[in-house]
Scaffold this active site. Sequence first.
Site, PDB file in Angstrom:
ATOM      1  CG  ASN A   1      45.545  12.298 -28.372  1.00  0.00           C
ATOM      2  OD1 ASN A   1      46.557  12.926 -28.706  1.00  0.00           O
ATOM      3  ND2 ASN A   1      45.332  11.045 -28.741  1.00  0.00           N
TER       4      ASN A   1
ATOM      5  CE  LYS B   1      43.770  10.878 -32.077  1.00  0.00           C
ATOM      6  NZ  LYS B   1      43.056   9.783 -32.699  1.00  0.00           N
TER       7      LYS B   1
ATOM      8  CG  HIS C   1      46.516   6.660 -28.668  1.00  0.00           C
ATOM      9  ND1 HIS C   1      46.281   6.332 -29.984  1.00  0.00           N
ATOM     10  CD2 HIS C   1      45.485   7.452 -28.275  1.00  0.00           C
ATOM     11  CE1 HIS C   1      45.148   6.914 -30.371  1.00  0.00           C
ATOM     12  NE2 HIS C   1      44.651   7.602 -29.353  1.00  0.00           N
TER      13      HIS C   1
ATOM     14  CD  GLU D   1      45.766   7.507 -33.516  1.00  0.00           C
ATOM     15  OE1 GLU D   1      46.462   8.456 -33.119  1.00  0.00           O
ATOM     16  OE2 GLU D   1      44.534   7.587 -33.712  1.00  0.00           O
TER      17      GLU D   1
ATOM     18  CD  GLU E   1      41.386   6.583 -26.786  1.00  0.00           C
ATOM     19  OE1 GLU E   1      40.846   7.676 -26.885  1.00  0.00           O
ATOM     20  OE2 GLU E   1      42.500   6.331 -27.279  1.00  0.00           O
TER      21      GLU E   1
ATOM     22  N   GLY F   1      38.289   8.244 -34.408  1.00  0.00           N
ATOM     23  CA  GLY F   1      38.391   9.033 -35.635  1.00  0.00           C
ATOM     24  C   GLY F   1      37.438   8.579 -36.731  1.00  0.00           C
TER      25      GLY F   1
ATOM     26  CB  SER G   1      33.719   9.167 -32.534  1.00  0.00           C
ATOM     27  OG  SER G   1      34.552   8.737 -33.599  1.00  0.00           O
TER      28      SER G   1
ATOM     29  N   GLY H   1      39.845  13.136 -29.175  1.00  0.00           N
ATOM     30  CA  GLY H   1      40.801  13.438 -30.239  1.00  0.00           C
ATOM     31  C   GLY H   1      40.306  14.604 -31.080  1.00  0.00           C
ATOM     32  N   GLY H   2      39.709  14.287 -32.213  1.00  0.00           N
ATOM     33  CA  GLY H   2      39.298  15.291 -33.198  1.00  0.00           C
ATOM     34  C   GLY H   2      38.528  16.466 -32.612  1.00  0.00           C
TER      35      GLY H   2
HETATM   36  P1  PGA Z   1      38.785  10.703 -31.672  1.00  0.00           P
HETATM   37  O1  PGA Z   1      40.186  10.181 -31.065  1.00  0.00           O
HETATM   38  O2  PGA Z   1      38.071  11.450 -30.587  1.00  0.00           O
HETATM   39  O3  PGA Z   1      39.178  11.570 -32.820  1.00  0.00           O
HETATM   40  O4  PGA Z   1      38.021   9.482 -32.099  1.00  0.00           O
HETATM   41  C1  PGA Z   1      40.277   9.699 -29.754  1.00  0.00           C
HETATM   42  C2  PGA Z   1      41.699   9.300 -29.442  1.00  0.00           C
HETATM   43  O5  PGA Z   1      42.374   8.734 -30.312  1.00  0.00           O
HETATM   44  O6  PGA Z   1      42.196   9.515 -28.327  1.00  0.00           O
END
Ligand code: PGA
Length: 248
Positions: free
Chosen positions: A9, A11, A93, A95, A165, A171, A210, A231-232
């Site tokens: 993802n 983002k 999600h 967010e 999650e 993040g 993470s 994500g990251g």
């Molecule tokens: P992250 O994000 O791996 O950067 O923690 C995961 C996500 O929001 O899907």
Amino acid sequence: MRRMLVAGNWKMQGSMHSTREWIDRVKVTSSPSCDRVVFPPFPYLGAAVEAATTGELAVGAQDLSEHAEGAYTGEVAASMLRDMGAEYVLVGHSERRQYHAESDAVVAAKFLAAVSAGLQPVLCLGETLEEREAGKTEEVIQRQLGTVLEQCGLSAFTAAIIAYEPIWAIGTGHTARPDQAQQIHAFIRSQLAGRDAKLARMTRLLYGGSVKPDNAAELFSEADIDGGLVGGASLQAADFLAICAAAC
Ligand code: PGA
């Protein structure tokens, strides 16, 4: 036996150039025992689908409208995503829930819109740090999942994927311990099993928050963790591929 799945993802990050470059790097590799999906921002979906021609990589969207069509400026319908060649879509999600006030009911409506258009929804569930510290994790998960089950029905889950999650892990670099994640994954599976044992066995449950190349293998070794929503660490193709390798 459930196939592992690793999803990236991005983002709101990347460019047309980085999208093409990333996909060119990933698509020439293969992960025979693991499905791979990338979720780029909307404007790069078309380029991603075009570049990912090998079948080794599927493309999904990060969000969709709960409406099928109409006067909803700025929204994107599930059928349009399907039309573009997207196969998956993230739904709910954290967010989106946090910054766009998506309620459980809206998330359920989006889930149904995705399924109706033939997209595979990745339903995201997770608790805040306050909710965890107050001992409310299972209550929150049960509410988030229960609303979608009630509004959409069990049959809507046939092609669905669920991602746990925990918001405090997204993040932040604070990954859930594998046993903490496993405990909630087992809880989610038990919630499904209470309604349909076969569906519970078949449904893939991803962990997100993470996930990195150095913690992925340990997380993925847990019985009810069937892959990751990353994500990251998905932004760099090399890291994404290392996480895929940990899933295989
Ligand atoms: P992250 O994000 O791996 O950067 O923690 C995961 C996500 O929001 O899907």
